[in-house]
Design a protein around this motif. Sequence first.
Motif, PDB file in Angstrom:
ATOM      1  N   GLY A 280       0.971  -1.084  -0.039  1.00  0.00           N
ATOM      2  CA  GLY A 280      -0.049  -0.102   0.089  1.00  0.00           C
ATOM      3  C   GLY A 280       0.888   1.165  -0.141  1.00  0.00           C
ATOM      4  N   ILE A 281       0.499   2.262  -0.773  1.00  0.00           N
ATOM      5  CA  ILE A 281       1.110   3.408  -0.727  1.00  0.00           C
ATOM      6  C   ILE A 281       0.614   4.846   0.053  1.00  0.00           C
ATOM      7  CG2 ILE A 281       2.191   5.264  -2.253  1.00  0.00           C
ATOM      8  CD1 ILE A 281       2.464   2.717  -4.301  1.00  0.00           C
ATOM      9  N   VAL A 282       1.330   5.641   0.974  1.00  0.00           N
ATOM     10  CA  VAL A 282       0.795   6.431   1.556  1.00  0.00           C
ATOM     11  C   VAL A 282       1.756   7.610   1.278  1.00  0.00           C
ATOM     12  CG1 VAL A 282       0.642   7.703   3.734  1.00  0.00           C
ATOM     13  CG2 VAL A 282      -0.151   5.419   3.468  1.00  0.00           C
ATOM     14  N   CYS A 283       1.334   8.476   0.409  1.00  0.00           N
ATOM     15  CA  CYS A 283       2.274   9.434  -0.075  1.00  0.00           C
ATOM     16  C   CYS A 283       1.609  11.026   0.331  1.00  0.00           C
ATOM     17  CB  CYS A 283       1.916   9.852  -1.747  1.00  0.00           C
ATOM     18  SG  CYS A 283       0.395   9.595  -2.319  1.00  0.00           S
TER      19      CYS A 283
ATOM     20  N   ARG B 210       4.476   2.729  -7.504  1.00  0.00           N
ATOM     21  CA  ARG B 210       3.549   1.841  -8.085  1.00  0.00           C
ATOM     22  C   ARG B 210       4.373   0.758  -8.905  1.00  0.00           C
ATOM     23  NH1 ARG B 210      -2.617   3.423  -8.622  1.00  0.00           N
ATOM     24  NH2 ARG B 210      -2.947   2.737  -6.565  1.00  0.00           N
ATOM     25  N   ALA B 211       4.891   1.321  -9.964  1.00  0.00           N
ATOM     26  CA  ALA B 211       5.723   0.454 -10.686  1.00  0.00           C
ATOM     27  C   ALA B 211       6.740  -0.271 -10.239  1.00  0.00           C
ATOM     28  CB  ALA B 211       6.217   1.360 -12.092  1.00  0.00           C
ATOM     29  N   MET B 212       7.413   0.425  -9.433  1.00  0.00           N
ATOM     30  CA  MET B 212       8.714  -0.305  -8.774  1.00  0.00           C
ATOM     31  C   MET B 212       8.298  -1.036  -7.848  1.00  0.00           C
ATOM     32  SD  MET B 212      11.366   1.889  -6.344  1.00  0.00           S
ATOM     33  CE  MET B 212      12.935   1.180  -5.814  1.00  0.00           C
ATOM     34  N   MET B 213       6.928  -0.933  -7.066  1.00  0.00           N
ATOM     35  CA  MET B 213       6.810  -2.259  -6.032  1.00  0.00           C
ATOM     36  C   MET B 213       6.040  -3.276  -6.831  1.00  0.00           C
ATOM     37  SD  MET B 213       7.406  -1.087  -3.184  1.00  0.00           S
ATOM     38  CE  MET B 213       6.794  -2.427  -2.049  1.00  0.00           C
ATOM     39  N   ALA B 214       5.615  -3.117  -7.908  1.00  0.00           N
ATOM     40  CA  ALA B 214       5.186  -4.268  -8.911  1.00  0.00           C
ATOM     41  C   ALA B 214       6.561  -4.827  -9.518  1.00  0.00           C
ATOM     42  CB  ALA B 214       4.496  -3.772 -10.140  1.00  0.00           C
ATOM     43  N   GLU B 215       7.395  -4.302  -9.780  1.00  0.00           N
ATOM     44  CA  GLU B 215       8.889  -4.987 -10.090  1.00  0.00           C
ATOM     45  C   GLU B 215       9.292  -5.781  -9.250  1.00  0.00           C
ATOM     46  OE1 GLU B 215      11.412  -6.299 -12.923  1.00  0.00           O
ATOM     47  OE2 GLU B 215       9.511  -5.030 -13.433  1.00  0.00           O
ATOM     48  N   LEU B 216       9.050  -5.294  -7.940  1.00  0.00           N
ATOM     49  CA  LEU B 216       9.838  -6.043  -6.678  1.00  0.00           C
ATOM     50  C   LEU B 216       9.079  -7.253  -6.356  1.00  0.00           C
ATOM     51  CD1 LEU B 216      10.736  -2.987  -4.723  1.00  0.00           C
ATOM     52  CD2 LEU B 216      12.404  -4.553  -5.931  1.00  0.00           C
TER      53      LEU B 216
ATOM     54  N   SER C  41      -6.150   1.280  -4.431  1.00  0.00           N
ATOM     55  CA  SER C  41      -6.237   2.497  -3.671  1.00  0.00           C
ATOM     56  C   SER C  41      -4.814   3.242  -3.095  1.00  0.00           C
ATOM     57  CB  SER C  41      -7.113   2.464  -2.562  1.00  0.00           C
ATOM     58  OG  SER C  41      -8.318   2.018  -3.037  1.00  0.00           O
ATOM     59  N   LEU C  42      -4.877   4.324  -3.186  1.00  0.00           N
ATOM     60  CA  LEU C  42      -3.537   5.345  -2.502  1.00  0.00           C
ATOM     61  C   LEU C  42      -4.203   5.944  -1.238  1.00  0.00           C
ATOM     62  CD1 LEU C  42      -1.968   7.119  -5.639  1.00  0.00           C
ATOM     63  CD2 LEU C  42      -1.195   4.908  -4.411  1.00  0.00           C
ATOM     64  N   LEU C  43      -3.158   6.474  -0.284  1.00  0.00           N
ATOM     65  CA  LEU C  43      -3.737   7.253   0.667  1.00  0.00           C
ATOM     66  C   LEU C  43      -2.769   8.435   0.657  1.00  0.00           C
ATOM     67  CD1 LEU C  43      -5.452   7.939   3.065  1.00  0.00           C
ATOM     68  CD2 LEU C  43      -3.832   6.868   4.523  1.00  0.00           C
ATOM     69  N   PRO C  44      -3.299   9.480  -0.207  1.00  0.00           N
ATOM     70  CA  PRO C  44      -2.511  10.599  -0.236  1.00  0.00           C
ATOM     71  C   PRO C  44      -2.655  11.590   0.790  1.00  0.00           C
ATOM     72  CG  PRO C  44      -4.270  10.754  -2.146  1.00  0.00           C
ATOM     73  CD  PRO C  44      -4.255   9.437  -1.218  1.00  0.00           C
ATOM     74  N   ILE C  45      -1.914  12.372   1.075  1.00  0.00           N
ATOM     75  CA  ILE C  45      -2.155  13.116   2.463  1.00  0.00           C
ATOM     76  C   ILE C  45      -1.318  14.702   1.971  1.00  0.00           C
ATOM     77  CG2 ILE C  45      -1.629  13.963   4.904  1.00  0.00           C
ATOM     78  CD1 ILE C  45      -1.216  10.777   5.211  1.00  0.00           C
ATOM     79  N   PRO C  46      -2.268  15.403   1.231  1.00  0.00           N
ATOM     80  CA  PRO C  46      -1.714  16.836   1.106  1.00  0.00           C
ATOM     81  C   PRO C  46      -1.721  17.802   2.273  1.00  0.00           C
ATOM     82  CG  PRO C  46      -4.182  16.689   0.357  1.00  0.00           C
ATOM     83  CD  PRO C  46      -3.621  15.350   0.889  1.00  0.00           C
ATOM     84  N   ARG C  47      -1.041  18.671   2.097  1.00  0.00           N
ATOM     85  CA  ARG C  47      -0.446  19.552   3.265  1.00  0.00           C
ATOM     86  C   ARG C  47      -0.558  19.067   4.620  1.00  0.00           C
ATOM     87  NH1 ARG C  47      -4.668  21.261  -0.115  1.00  0.00           N
ATOM     88  NH2 ARG C  47      -4.395  23.130  -1.296  1.00  0.00           N
ATOM     89  N   ILE C  48       0.500  17.997   4.739  1.00  0.00           N
ATOM     90  CA  ILE C  48       0.596  17.192   5.801  1.00  0.00           C
ATOM     91  C   ILE C  48       0.917  17.848   7.081  1.00  0.00           C
ATOM     92  CG2 ILE C  48       3.230  16.914   5.220  1.00  0.00           C
ATOM     93  CD1 ILE C  48       2.541  13.725   6.306  1.00  0.00           C
ATOM     94  N   GLY C  49       1.619  18.861   6.973  1.00  0.00           N
ATOM     95  CA  GLY C  49       1.683  19.717   8.210  1.00  0.00           C
ATOM     96  C   GLY C  49       0.495  20.241   8.765  1.00  0.00           C
ATOM     97  N   LYS C  50      -0.568  20.474   7.956  1.00  0.00           N
ATOM     98  CA  LYS C  50      -1.978  20.531   8.614  1.00  0.00           C
ATOM     99  C   LYS C  50      -2.785  19.408   8.994  1.00  0.00           C
ATOM    100  CE  LYS C  50      -4.335  24.167   6.830  1.00  0.00           C
ATOM    101  NZ  LYS C  50      -4.979  24.749   6.109  1.00  0.00           N
TER     102      LYS C  50
ATOM    103  N   PHE D 181      -8.707   2.728   2.840  1.00  0.00           N
ATOM    104  CA  PHE D 181      -7.485   2.269   2.479  1.00  0.00           C
ATOM    105  C   PHE D 181      -6.968   1.188   3.058  1.00  0.00           C
ATOM    106  CE2 PHE D 181      -2.990   2.575   2.958  1.00  0.00           C
ATOM    107  CZ  PHE D 181      -2.487   2.471   1.632  1.00  0.00           C
ATOM    108  N   LEU D 182      -6.997   0.995   4.292  1.00  0.00           N
ATOM    109  CA  LEU D 182      -6.609  -0.030   5.188  1.00  0.00           C
ATOM    110  C   LEU D 182      -7.526  -1.205   5.338  1.00  0.00           C
ATOM    111  CD1 LEU D 182      -4.927   2.004   8.193  1.00  0.00           C
ATOM    112  CD2 LEU D 182      -3.805   0.959   6.505  1.00  0.00           C
TER     113      LEU D 182
END
Length: 192
Positions: free
Chosen positions: A110-113, A129-135, A142-151, A171-172
């Motif tokens: 899972g990717i939290v960005c 995502r491409a790198m993890m598939a190759e590995l 799904s992704l869990l993107p967190i914009p403005r992480i400081g807030k 996501f979880l």
Amino acid sequence: MSLVVLVILGSVRSDRQGLRAARFVIAELQARGVEAPLVDPAELQLPLLDRMYKEYPKGGAPACLEDLATLYRRSDAFLVVSAEYNHSIPPALSNTLDHFLEEYSWRPSGIVCYSAGQYGGVRAAMQLRAMMAELGASSIPSLLPIPRIGKALDEAGAAQEAWLPKAAARFLDELVWYAEALKAQRAKGTPY
């Protein structure tokens, strides 16, 4: 079914914000009864990749790689917490991931960005995502993107915005579903 989900942090910067996201998802996973060890490249002090773990003679890898390989083999899934550096994956994250290969096989990721801005690190997530598939640890849809992480999160990893726990729960739910399904299938054997 008891699960182990490794949370791999991607940044080693002294003022990194990713610790907030890592603490948040670790607490959310633990609340579900999931063991969630943190893999922190700043603490591990991994060498720059010269040889992959598998390229060392048996028992000849540096102790930090031996310990990490043991932890990776125990895992049922990987949750990668990635910043976005120059619209790409942080070099410390790439270095941490690249030391291993077979240890990822047949496990979901899972990717939290995150980012300080409005995009939440999704440009790095697409490359990750491409790198993890190759590995061998393909990412869940799904992704869990967190914009403005400081807030969005305080230093302890507590959500400061109402949308975040709801998004994280969905996501979880998905990550745990894939982890349980692939754990059951690994128990029956893998194609190779």
